[in-house]
Design an enzyme around this catalytic site. Structure first.
Site, short mmCIF file in Angstrom:
data_model
loop_
_atom_site.label_atom_id
_atom_site.label_comp_id
_atom_site.label_asym_id
_atom_site.label_seq_id
_atom_site.Cartn_x
_atom_site.Cartn_y
_atom_site.Cartn_z
N ARG A 126 -1.78 -4.25 -12.34
CA ARG A 126 -0.91 -4.18 -11.15
C ARG A 126 0.24 -5.15 -11.39
O ARG A 126 0.02 -6.34 -11.57
CB ARG A 126 -1.69 -4.56 -9.90
CG ARG A 126 -0.78 -4.75 -8.69
CD ARG A 126 -1.53 -4.88 -7.38
NE ARG A 126 -2.01 -3.59 -6.93
CZ ARG A 126 -2.37 -3.32 -5.67
NH1 ARG A 126 -2.27 -4.24 -4.73
NH2 ARG A 126 -2.80 -2.12 -5.34
N HIS B 137 1.94 4.58 -7.58
CA HIS B 137 0.60 4.10 -7.20
C HIS B 137 -0.37 5.28 -7.39
O HIS B 137 -0.91 5.83 -6.43
CB HIS B 137 0.60 3.59 -5.76
CG HIS B 137 -0.58 2.75 -5.40
ND1 HIS B 137 -1.58 2.41 -6.31
CD2 HIS B 137 -0.94 2.16 -4.23
CE1 HIS B 137 -2.47 1.65 -5.70
NE2 HIS B 137 -2.11 1.49 -4.43
N GLN C 186 -4.02 5.46 -5.91
CA GLN C 186 -4.01 5.73 -4.47
C GLN C 186 -3.91 7.23 -4.22
O GLN C 186 -4.63 7.79 -3.38
CB GLN C 186 -2.83 5.00 -3.82
CG GLN C 186 -2.75 5.20 -2.33
CD GLN C 186 -3.93 4.56 -1.60
OE1 GLN C 186 -4.24 3.39 -1.82
NE2 GLN C 186 -4.61 5.31 -0.76
N ASP D 211 3.23 4.39 5.22
CA ASP D 211 2.96 3.17 4.45
C ASP D 211 3.88 2.08 5.00
O ASP D 211 4.78 2.35 5.80
CB ASP D 211 3.20 3.42 2.94
CG ASP D 211 2.85 2.21 2.08
OD1 ASP D 211 2.09 1.33 2.54
OD2 ASP D 211 3.35 2.12 0.93
N CYS E 179 -2.27 4.14 3.22
CA CYS E 179 -2.97 3.58 2.05
C CYS E 179 -3.57 2.22 2.35
O CYS E 179 -4.45 1.77 1.63
CB CYS E 179 -2.02 3.51 0.86
SG CYS E 179 -0.59 2.47 1.17
N ARG F 142 -11.13 5.33 -2.79
CA ARG F 142 -10.60 4.66 -3.97
C ARG F 142 -11.73 4.41 -4.97
O ARG F 142 -11.56 4.61 -6.18
CB ARG F 142 -9.96 3.30 -3.59
CG ARG F 142 -8.75 3.40 -2.66
CD ARG F 142 -7.56 4.02 -3.35
NE ARG F 142 -7.20 3.33 -4.58
CZ ARG F 142 -6.43 2.24 -4.64
NH1 ARG F 142 -5.89 1.74 -3.56
NH2 ARG F 142 -6.15 1.66 -5.80
N1 CP Z 1 -3.97 0.56 -0.97
C1 CP Z 1 -4.03 -0.45 -1.86
O1 CP Z 1 -3.69 -0.32 -3.03
O2 CP Z 1 -4.51 -1.60 -1.32
P1 CP Z 1 -4.54 -3.01 -2.03
O3 CP Z 1 -3.11 -3.50 -2.13
O4 CP Z 1 -5.37 -3.88 -1.10
O5 CP Z 1 -5.16 -2.90 -3.38
N1 NVA Z 2 3.95 0.20 -0.89
C1 NVA Z 2 2.97 -0.85 -0.81
C2 NVA Z 2 1.62 -0.34 -1.14
C3 NVA Z 2 0.51 -1.35 -1.05
C4 NVA Z 2 -0.81 -0.79 -1.42
C5 NVA Z 2 3.37 -1.99 -1.74
O1 NVA Z 2 3.81 -1.70 -2.87
O2 NVA Z 2 3.26 -3.14 -1.35
#
Ligand code: CP
Ligand code: NVA
Length: 300
Positions: free
Chosen positions: A101, A128, A131, A219, A259, A287
């Site tokens: 990540r 993502h 997700q 989101d 999400c 997930r």
């Molecule tokens: N939806 C998601 O990816 O959540 P986190 O940021 O908690 O991993």
């Molecule tokens: N769009 C959000 C998703 C978090 C799971 C971010 O990137 O922070």
């Protein structure tokens, strides 16, 4: 040949269908999926915060018989100038796969290019994909099909939106995104999906997008890394809140997805996210199942 999962389109339509069916089967076996990854180590290299991605991967990896090694990117020699490429080469000697990540999508591409192990995108600024797999599984569970489902995405054309575009183009979901001007999804991703005859539309009216939708998805307005723009973004997205009034335009049996993490009172109201139409916690649970099916498919 190692398989990466950097974007949804790294899987074919058939592989995606197989993966979703396998995930549904794994869910019904309540964690008992044999131990196909016994004795392996899988890294989780995180540059950003996470609740769902980190814990669902750690749990799923354990359930598959492997160990998860959580790596805070700041504690690696990366932070002291070792290159991404050298880090990828070294970690490939110890690990059987790695979940990353990070911020720039280019970082994960550079890592994947040098790594000899599968690299899984646990979120970048652009995509993502893990997700989106859980989202497809959730829609399949709740609606019994993906093909022909009408989904409205309301809000920021961000990483989650980009991966939903790719997932919709693979599965036959009709996706309409309502985004303020200048905050639409990535143009290249959108144009590629549109070029394969997918029914993906971008507009500015949330009301028009949500009308008769089977699925209403939103989101956050401020993604990780955009904290400096928070007050400006809250102003821009004010009319893009998923609330009772907006949801009343969707089909009466529409499901509400997010999400998570949610910013209650901003992109979604309490009475919507806590309503019987909301499936956000099933979505979060999925997930775990989809990522286990993904690991089983690509880790050797
Ligand atoms: N939806 C998601 O990816 O959540 P986190 O940021 O908690 O991993
Ligand atoms: N769009 C959000 C998703 C978090 C799971 C971010 O990137 O922070």
């Amino acid at each position: 040949m190692k398989r990466d999962f950097l974007t949804v389109l790294d899987l074919s339509k058939e592989e995606t269908e197989d993966l979703l069916n396998r995930a549904i089967k794994m869910k019904s076996s309540q964690g008992m999926s044999g131990c196909p990854l016994i004795g392996k180590s899988i890294g989780l290299l995180f540059d950003k915060a996470s609740t769902r991605t980190r814990i669902s991967f750690q749990t799923g990896i354990y359930q598959l018989g492997a160990q998860a090694i959580y790596i805070n990117a700041n504690e690696l020699q990366l932070g002291r100038g070792e290159t991404i490429e050298d880090t990828a080469r070294v970690l490939s000697r110890y690990l059987s796969a790695i979940v990353i990540r990070t911020y720039s999508h280019e970082t994960i591409e550079r890592f994947a290019k040098e790594a000899t192990i599968p690299v899984i995108n646990g979120l970048t600024d652009l995509h993502h994909p893990c997700q989106a797999l859980a989202d497809m599984m959730t829609i399949l569970e709740k609606k019994g099909r993906l093909e022909g489902i009408k989904m409205a995405y309301v809000g920021d054309g961000n990483n989650v939106a980009n991966s939903l575009i790719e997932a919709s183009s693979l599965t036959g979901i009709h996706l309409t995104l309502a985004c303020p001007d200048g905050y639409g999804p990535d143009r290249t991703i959108y144009e590629r999906a549109a070029s394969i005859n997918a029914d993906i539309r971008v507009m500015s009216s949330p009301e028009e997008a949500v009308r008769d939708a089977d699925v209403v998805y939103t989101d956050v307005w401020v993604s990780m890394g955009q904290e400096g723009e928070a007050s400006m973004r809250e102003e821009v997205f004010r009319e893009y809140q998923v609330n009772r009034r907006l949801l009343s335009l969707a089909r009466p049996d529409a499901i509400v997805m997010h999400c998570l993490p949610a910013h209650r009172g901003k992109e979604i109201t309490d009475d919507v996210i806590d309503s019987s139409q909301s499936v956000v916690f099933d979505q979060a649970e999925n997930r775990l199942h989809t990522q286990k099916a993904l690991l089983e498919m690509i880790v050797r």
